[in-house]
Write an enzyme that holds these catalytic residues in place. Structure first.
Site, PDB file in Angstrom:
ATOM      1  N   THR D  61      -0.866   5.093   4.328  1.00  0.00           N
ATOM      2  CA  THR D  61      -1.919   5.383   5.300  1.00  0.00           C
ATOM      3  C   THR D  61      -1.686   6.726   5.996  1.00  0.00           C
ATOM      4  OG1 THR D  61      -2.150   3.025   5.688  1.00  0.00           O
ATOM      5  CG2 THR D  61      -3.072   4.488   7.366  1.00  0.00           C
ATOM      6  N   HIS D  64      -2.796   9.481   3.755  1.00  0.00           N
ATOM      7  CA  HIS D  64      -4.262   9.668   3.766  1.00  0.00           C
ATOM      8  C   HIS D  64      -4.685  10.511   4.969  1.00  0.00           C
ATOM      9  CE1 HIS D  64      -5.089   6.976   0.458  1.00  0.00           C
ATOM     10  NE2 HIS D  64      -4.447   5.976   1.036  1.00  0.00           N
TER      11      HIS D  64
END
Lengths: 363, 363, 363, 363
Positions: D61, D64
């Site tokens: 995450t 990203h």
């Protein structure tokens, strides 16, 4: 003295000024009975609400404390305000309380849990290791006001009848018990038709039981069981329970037992009627150890048995609310007596007679 | 007289001719003891196999029948061939039998079920209402041959050791009990370290239990429990079981109880150690009703309890096979004595001594 | 030639003599359509029964075979007698058949399973790896007689209406789907209101769902859904399904999805309506892979999803029987057309119109 | 300015004075990259703690957000401090905080939940409808200090290695996924061998899986999978995954799928390998809808599938702690890189290379 909290929402506009003392049913010292006396209005903490009691109902536990039996003598430390089945209005709220407003109509969860133990932190607050029961371990709600953590005050619609709102706590026991087993299209035996047993009959029918059989030893309660939806209700002192329920189930017995009596005789009979591979939920308490046919009733029968403690916090409250709001269950026939809080002695004697449903007291 | 079946596969080529009579351990009449005598070799039906017994082991049930206690007197109808833990080779097969061949090495499931009742038809053959147990309700396998439905003969690899194959039936009780609860990363108490308890310890460790505690009242068995993988094994007559297991579990008690003793004292102690919300599987039988603290051990504790009967047909056999084939469980340490079938009296006395693991007899 | 079996119970006394040939709806060769022709009356094996067909109903699968679409062309090997929803009377029984008598009125389970694979032996016959479907993989029952294993013939009371008995197979799909999730007091969405979807609505209501919402793209079926008990039924082509069901559920969405449509659009819509932590049972088949929002519909939503195949053998049959016998579910409104077997073309065109419930044919 | 709380326990005696500003990795504006800059030390509320960060690890995450892909652009509102895998010491505590003391060594749960919604109140905080993720929806912990609700700070033993404590959050995903299915004695496929997949392999072995097969498309990770305990690890780009896993499972396929990849190809392959009646837990996210063979992979297969979101609050933390304390799982081999927080760019590039385990940053 009672001071408004920091948000100034101590009273709603137009409310009468808050008094300093209140009336309460108090177990003042060890021994039978209780008094109706004065107590200071309790102070609330930052996460609490003060609830103005609008109705209270009596439970078997209250009767034990009233009569001062061995269990009560071992657990309760007088002086204490009695009562744990309560509904009322939020009269004050602590500074951290956001989910409730002054004037909200609430039913109370009677178990005050710690939110911190392993059980509370894993969705199992019903077995919190620090649980304290209002009216038993600390002051209860047979009084004009009660202070309680805000999370214990479950908001109701403002127009919910008092007679329903006050029963929600007790109803939760019935709901918890009935949802503990899979009842869909099952044949179900409910042993014990006191108020919780009667509510359990109604829940079992509402959530898909194919048939509900009920037993008690009081004709009054056996009749009541039929009113609450039992397909067959029998008096275990008069009827041949085993053969009649066997006959009603094509000789097979029942799929599920919901045990609400705590009676060793009823338990023995019920397990004889439970099918191999059957499921049971146990709420009734016997008061002391008793002789049980472990081999035949559990082991050889391959039974699955669930002990039921209190209510799932807060799953049971959502389920109970859903059943009431959707009119799947109607609790109103259960209420048979109304008295004022001052007449608590009369309320206890109605309850003790065995010929009552729920007895409601209003301050 | 024994005739080949229609497919002509009565014997494998080169087999010696089938005799007319066989040796067997026979409970000939009510009363203690048994005899070693002659019996005709049983005839098979079209769905049966005749198994040439290669090994048999003794179970507590056999001991009850041998001693002829009240349970045995009420259930068993002599004359009967004893024995239900059996492995052997398929010697004949009925005309409908396709899944087995002559010579296949098989372990026997001891419960002959009807395949027709509601329980059998819903994957619950372990509670078949017409079940008949070999060696108890009809002739068993303490003999040179036994006729049995083909579905009761579970095929093993030809090179599986006799000592393992003969234990598969008994092992199934342990597997069924251990798989009845979720043991993954749980703290588990096994009460009763007879052979099935000992196997249960090994299964619990193999399927992910975080720790296994064990109790018995024999030092021999307590030591054996450690050998089978128990993290802590205690003698309930000598050790302070409650405090030691509490200490080992940071004061919390155990998540799961696997009850293999049938002892009321052990059961009481075990439920005291079971955590609120805990789970128990019960295989041990007490022999008669006993006093049990229903309120504290089941209701208030919110325990979930599973009675365990026999083995899941046939799920348990798949699980048991998997544990053995993958070497996750090794049963070989359990076998402590080997005798010939003719020496059955000696086998029973070893078993009765309490200082044995499994006793294996070979015809 | 047909000969009486060894027990001489070939016919009941007074029955007309068994003919040599029968009429049947036959898919004779690849391509659309079917013929109504002659076939020899099938021979039975020792574990089979010969059933004289009294009624047959049409299912979507039959329509695929009739029209000869890609699925049918890939699976079905003509010539074959069509049809798998069948009821009738036992006309002959094999020598091993004990559970049925000549004249018994039976509904047929359409899946012939092996009883020998791992799935069959563990109570999971619905995923038997050797399953063969009548009317698809071997001769079916759109004919005067059908031979079938006795275990596939489920006995009904002699006075059960033909229109109900013939629907039991199809009803089983609805029952299996509805029982796969816990529906007690839950809000349930049924997507797809063909006959099985309609039955599922009725089952969900009967086993305790609090509310059932239904969607389809045909007004005829949306109306039918209301008749079968849906609290709200919407046309997904015309109504704003998402906002109306959100509104009906206080913005929360549904607890459970029962997916009977196989439509990618309906599936997407339904998962948007499923609450976090919700449960779904999937019976509808899409015909080919399709684009699905895996992340939002399954992973982030923490959904639990059950694929549903056939019926639980035989648990579903017991459940289905219970619902019918207790009048908890009434299937009779579902039957909208009756024709003779010879008029099968007309039956298929009624079924294909989308404006029918179940179409029943009688030989 | 930072003031001591009312209990005066702002610092432990001897601690250096609390500074006014701290260093942090900040996503300052939309677009790729981040900066290492100054931020004020956050203020705590009455139920919060201020944690002095001792270690932080990087998750997919974070990558990203760092790269600023479509998902990040749609969700994250800069400026924000990144990071959600954090351990550290309690430096301050709010006035209501009792369960933690200054100096306690804690790992952080990254989901801040409301405690008030239906999901939170029923033990389902992992699907709280008001959840906010640190480092995504509000400031995270790639910084010297982080303020967070006390309930999100999970206390560790003071001597737990930093490398383990910092991984507990991420480990929770693996534990939640593995415990969602019954793995006892099952054959398990793990698809995707990034750090969470690798931890899942270790958990599956520790909680009783009979065999664990693993797939990835990187040789580095396939080798890592073997190190973490996989019985067989395959490169899906090079090996014939289907045939090799079929062979390893006697042609049967796997009982359980733990899907950690989010790759449509891996998912398709995995469901082909899943047995009928098998179970799957899905943690991997695909990023967008994809084509999936619904009929064969879910419906006909009768699969049961569980979407997995975050961690069970707080059940997963208890389970995770138990596995670490008992040494059933050792996470230390997973840590392959250590850098200082100032070198965060290097940390991200190691992580992005695909040839790393976990990358740990220390302030």
């Amino acid at each position: 003295m009672h001071l408004p909290n920091s948000e100034g929402d101590f009273y709603r506009k137009g409310d009468p000024p808050m008094p300093e003392v209140m009336k309460a049913v108090i177990k003042e010292k060890p021994g039978a009975g209780a008094i109706y006396g004065d107590k200071p209005i309790p102070q609330i903490g930052s996460d609490d609400v003060l609830v103005r009691v609008r109705a209270a109902s009596i439970c078997g536990t209250d009767l034990h404390i009233y009569k001062w039996d061995a269990w009560a003598a071992g657990r309760v430390k007088p002086p204490i305000i009695m009562g744990h089945e309560i509904c009322g209005e939020v009269a004050e709220r602590g500074i951290n309380v956001k989910a409730l407003k002054i004037g909200d109509f609430v039913s109370l969860e009677s178990h005050i849990v710690c939110n911190a133990c392993r059980y509370c932190r894993t969705g199992n607050g019903h077995i919190c290791e620090n649980t304290r029961l209002i009216g038993v371990d600390r002051d209860g709600g047979f009084s004009e006001y009660i202070a309680i953590p805000a999370q214990n005050a479950w908001p109701n619609p403002p127009d919910m009848p008092l007679d329903i709102a006050v029963l929600m706590e007790n109803f939760g026991n019935a709901v918890h018990t009935a949802f503990a087993c899979d009842l869909s299209a099952k044949k179900v035996l409910v042993t014990g038709c006191g108020p919780v047993g009667l509510m359990t009959i109604a829940v079992a029918k509402a959530i898909g039981a194919r048939a509900v059989y009920a037993t008690d030893i009081s004709d009054y309660r056996v009749d009541f069981a039929k009113k609450m939806g039992a397909d067959l209700a029998l008096n275990a002192n008069k009827d041949d329970v085993i053969s009649q329920i066997k006959e009603a189930t094509d000789g097979e017995g029942v799929d599920v037992l919901l045990e609400m009596s705590g009676s060793p005789q009823a338990i023995d009979q019920a397990f004889k009627l439970l099918k191999p591979g059957g499921e049971a939920a146990l709420l009734g308490v016997a008061g002391k150890p008793f002789e049980f046919d472990w081999d035949h009733h559990l082991v050889f029968k391959a039974a699955t048995v669930h002990g039921i403690s209190g209510r799932r916090l807060w799953q049971t409250w959502y389920q109970a609310r859903g059943l009431i709001f959707s009119r799947a269950v109607d609790l109103s026939p259960l209420v048979t007596h109304h008295v004022s809080l001052a007449e608590f002695d009369q309320a206890f004697s109605s309850m003790a007679s065995g010929e009552s449903g729920k007895v409601i007291m209003t301050p």
